[in-house]
Design an enzyme around this catalytic site. Structure first.
Site, PDB file in Angstrom:
ATOM      1  N   LYS A   1      -4.155  -6.963   3.311  1.00  0.00           N
ATOM      2  CA  LYS A   1      -4.203  -5.821   2.380  1.00  0.00           C
ATOM      3  C   LYS A   1      -5.626  -5.597   1.863  1.00  0.00           C
ATOM      4  CE  LYS A   1      -3.064  -2.421  -0.262  1.00  0.00           C
ATOM      5  NZ  LYS A   1      -3.746  -2.330  -1.493  1.00  0.00           N
TER       6      LYS A   1
ATOM      7  N   ASN B   1      -7.924  -2.207   2.361  1.00  0.00           N
ATOM      8  CA  ASN B   1      -8.666  -1.473   1.331  1.00  0.00           C
ATOM      9  C   ASN B   1     -10.134  -1.297   1.708  1.00  0.00           C
ATOM     10  OD1 ASN B   1      -6.243  -1.574  -0.019  1.00  0.00           O
ATOM     11  ND2 ASN B   1      -7.169  -1.994  -2.000  1.00  0.00           N
TER      12      ASN B   1
ATOM     13  N   SER C   1       0.826  -1.204   0.000  1.00  0.00           N
ATOM     14  CA  SER C   1       0.000   0.000   0.000  1.00  0.00           C
ATOM     15  C   SER C   1       0.867   1.264   0.000  1.00  0.00           C
ATOM     16  CB  SER C   1      -0.911   0.026   1.221  1.00  0.00           C
ATOM     17  OG  SER C   1      -1.659   1.227   1.216  1.00  0.00           O
TER      18      SER C   1
HETATM   19  C1  6PG Z   1      -3.196   1.365  -1.615  1.00  0.00           C
HETATM   20  C2  6PG Z   1      -4.489   1.481  -2.332  1.00  0.00           C
HETATM   21  C3  6PG Z   1      -4.381   0.936  -3.701  1.00  0.00           C
HETATM   22  C4  6PG Z   1      -5.577   1.354  -4.527  1.00  0.00           C
HETATM   23  C5  6PG Z   1      -6.642   0.300  -4.558  1.00  0.00           C
HETATM   24  C6  6PG Z   1      -8.043   0.733  -4.336  1.00  0.00           C
HETATM   25  O1  6PG Z   1      -3.251   0.791  -0.551  1.00  0.00           O
HETATM   26  O2  6PG Z   1      -2.183   1.861  -2.110  1.00  0.00           O
HETATM   27  O3  6PG Z   1      -5.498   0.789  -1.642  1.00  0.00           O
HETATM   28  O4  6PG Z   1      -4.170  -0.416  -3.606  1.00  0.00           O
HETATM   29  O5  6PG Z   1      -6.032   2.569  -4.163  1.00  0.00           O
HETATM   30  O6  6PG Z   1      -6.506  -0.273  -5.805  1.00  0.00           O
HETATM   31  O7  6PG Z   1      -8.554   1.283  -5.485  1.00  0.00           O
HETATM   32  P1  6PG Z   1     -10.094   1.295  -5.872  1.00  0.00           P
HETATM   33  O8  6PG Z   1     -10.716   2.396  -5.097  1.00  0.00           O
HETATM   34  O9  6PG Z   1     -10.023   1.582  -7.326  1.00  0.00           O
HETATM   35  O10 6PG Z   1     -10.696  -0.055  -5.614  1.00  0.00           O
END
Ligand code: 6PG
Length: 463
Positions: free
Chosen positions: A179, A183, A125
């Site tokens: 992870k 999210n 992340s």
């Molecule tokens: C991170 C983010 C990254 C991204 C995700 C979520 O931790 O760096 O979570 O992984 O922002 O893909 O994106 P969406 O909002 O498009 O699902």
């Protein structure tokens, strides 16, 4: 022939940034991309070479060969792993740094493990900037693989005081699971901030400049976090004509899948995560503009204006948001805890949560306290820990804000769910006894009693 410390496979935005991070820490890196454009574009200081043939890439590595994949999650991970296997030796390591589904990671650990490959699933992340300067990394999969590559991953990760935000959390898909839940929490906090802005703007009549100033002030409160920081930046951003850019953004949000997976997992594990749930669903619903446009004309309402003022009630809003953020963490942690028990992953909760203290999107001041709270208590729920006893003081603010928003007809789904979660948690005897009675009445599904052991069925109707 030169022998590189590791290979970085995939030179997209995240791959290039991670490669530069490794190089800046003094590692020598063999890079790979099938795209000529990506190969040409990559420029960095340090000891590296770019390859376009997999056999040559692997031959250029020290033993054990360590290959870090930064490619699109899903099928490409299988295709690339399989294409590398013929050139790898037993004991070599493949790290998947994408947002992969945890069950895919578990399958890959087994399938590639049978071929002697140590497959490591690393949830990463922090976006492009984090990848470049220090991401948070939640690592799972082969422990042997982690022991071989962990020192390099920890070297490029974010650090906060004495905490390195990269560690092994558990076997199989445990890293990608943590992870995924990260999210889910990210979705929830983002929606809570959006709901708060909606109350400020459409309820209290505030403009972006005023809202920005309020969030600026909240940076130094318990809400101190990356997502509050970027809220200030977003609210302050002007379009070419000098007006706030956010006001020109279409109210439709996409998603790449991790939020929906979190919901599906919550259902599978039977864990109640209403704030994450609302945040995910409202993104789907945001796409249904035709219905929303039609309903905005036809569904009349008795709602009045909001009985909250920007002069006197902003502290209530801050406390309501804070309770929502704490609950978002609580719901996510509950899910990780339950999955870990059910899968036998033995995830150390405080240690896993401490990986979010720096580098990642949900980093915040609260997380240190959360980690401490999880260390001390026999885990039940974050809201019941001594460290978060103060949620009781936030409750009346949140109830007032949610109630006033409801009366004013403002759509604030995540914020309303905060009170739903709070009240559901504190209701010792819930309404569900009626559900059991009705199920037994129409389907003889049986029920349990509070005064006797066993399962009971009653003929509820005379006829
Ligand atoms: C991170 C983010 C990254 C991204 C995700 C979520 O931790 O760096 O979570 O992984 O922002 O893909 O994106 P969406 O909002 O498009 O699902």
């Amino acid at each position: 022939m030169k022998q590189y410390d590791l290979a970085l496979y995939g030179l997209g935005v995240m791959g290039s940034s991670l490669a530069k991070n490794f190089l800046s820490k003094g590692f020598s890196v063999a890079l790979f991309s099938k795209s000529e454009e990506e190969r040409k574009r990559f420029k960095a200081k340090g000891d590296y070479e770019i390859f376009d043939k997999e056999e040559e890439l692997i031959a250029s590595l020290k033993s054990p060969h360590i290959v870090f994949l930064m490619i699109t999650a899903g099928k490409p991970v299988d295709l690339v792993s399989d294409s590398l296997v013929p050139f790898l030796d037993a004991g070599d390591v493949i790290i998947d740094g994408g947002n992969s589904f945890y069950q895919d990671t578990a399958d890959r650990c087994t399938r590639l493990g049978k071929k002697g490959i140590c497959f490591v699933g690393a949830g990463i992340s922090g976006g492009e900037k984090g990848a470049l300067t220090g991401p948070s990394m939640m690592v799972g999969g082969s422990r042997e693989g982690w022991e071989k590559c962990g020192h390099m991953l920890r070297e490029i990760a974010a650090c906060k005081d004495d905490v390195c935000c990269c560690d092994y959390v558990g076997r199989e898909g445990a890293g990608h699971y943590v992870k995924m839940v990260h999210n889910g929490i990210e979705y929830a906090i983002i929606q809570l901030i959006a709901d708060t802005c909606h109350i400020m703007k459409d309820g209290m009549g505030m403009n972006c400049e005023e809202m920005k100033d309020v969030f600026e002030g909240w940076k130094e409160s318990r809400l101190n976090s990356y997502l509050i920081d970027i809220t200030v930046d977003v609210l302050g951003k002007k379009d070419e004509d000098g007006t706030p850019l956010v006001e020109k953004i279409l109210d439709v949000a996409g998603q790449k899948g991790t939020g929906s997976w979190t919901l599906q997992e919550a259902i599978r594990q039977g864990v109640y995560i209403p704030t994450i749930c609302e945040a995910v669903f409202i993104r789907y619903f945001s796409g249904n503009q035709i219905l929303r446009q039609a309903a905005s004309r036809k569904l009349t309402s008795s709602a009045g204006s909001i009985a909250l003022s920007k002069e006197t009630d902003l502290d209530l809003l801050r406390d309501a948001l804070l309770l929502g953020v704490i609950e978002s963490y609580a719901q996510g942690i509950e899910l990780i805890h339950t999955a870990s028990e059910n899968f036998g992953w033995e995830i150390n909760l405080p240690a896993a949560v401490s990986l979010w203290q720096e580098g990642c999107i949900i980093r915040s001041r609260l997380l240190r306290t959360i980690s401490q709270a999880l260390c001390k208590d026999t885990y039940q729920n974050l809201l019941l820990t001594e460290e978060f006893a103060y949620v009781k003081e936030l409750e009346s603010a949140c109830r007032k804000v949610a109630g006033k928003a409801l009366e004013a007809g403002l759509s604030v789904p995540a914020l309303l769910s905060v009170m739903t979660y709070y009240d559901s948690c504190r209701t010792a005897r819930s309404s569900v006894y009626m559900v059991q009675a009705l199920r037994d009445c129409f389907g003889a599904h049986t029920y349990q009693r509070i005064d006797r052991e066993g399962s009971f069925h009653t003929e509820w109707q005379e006829h």
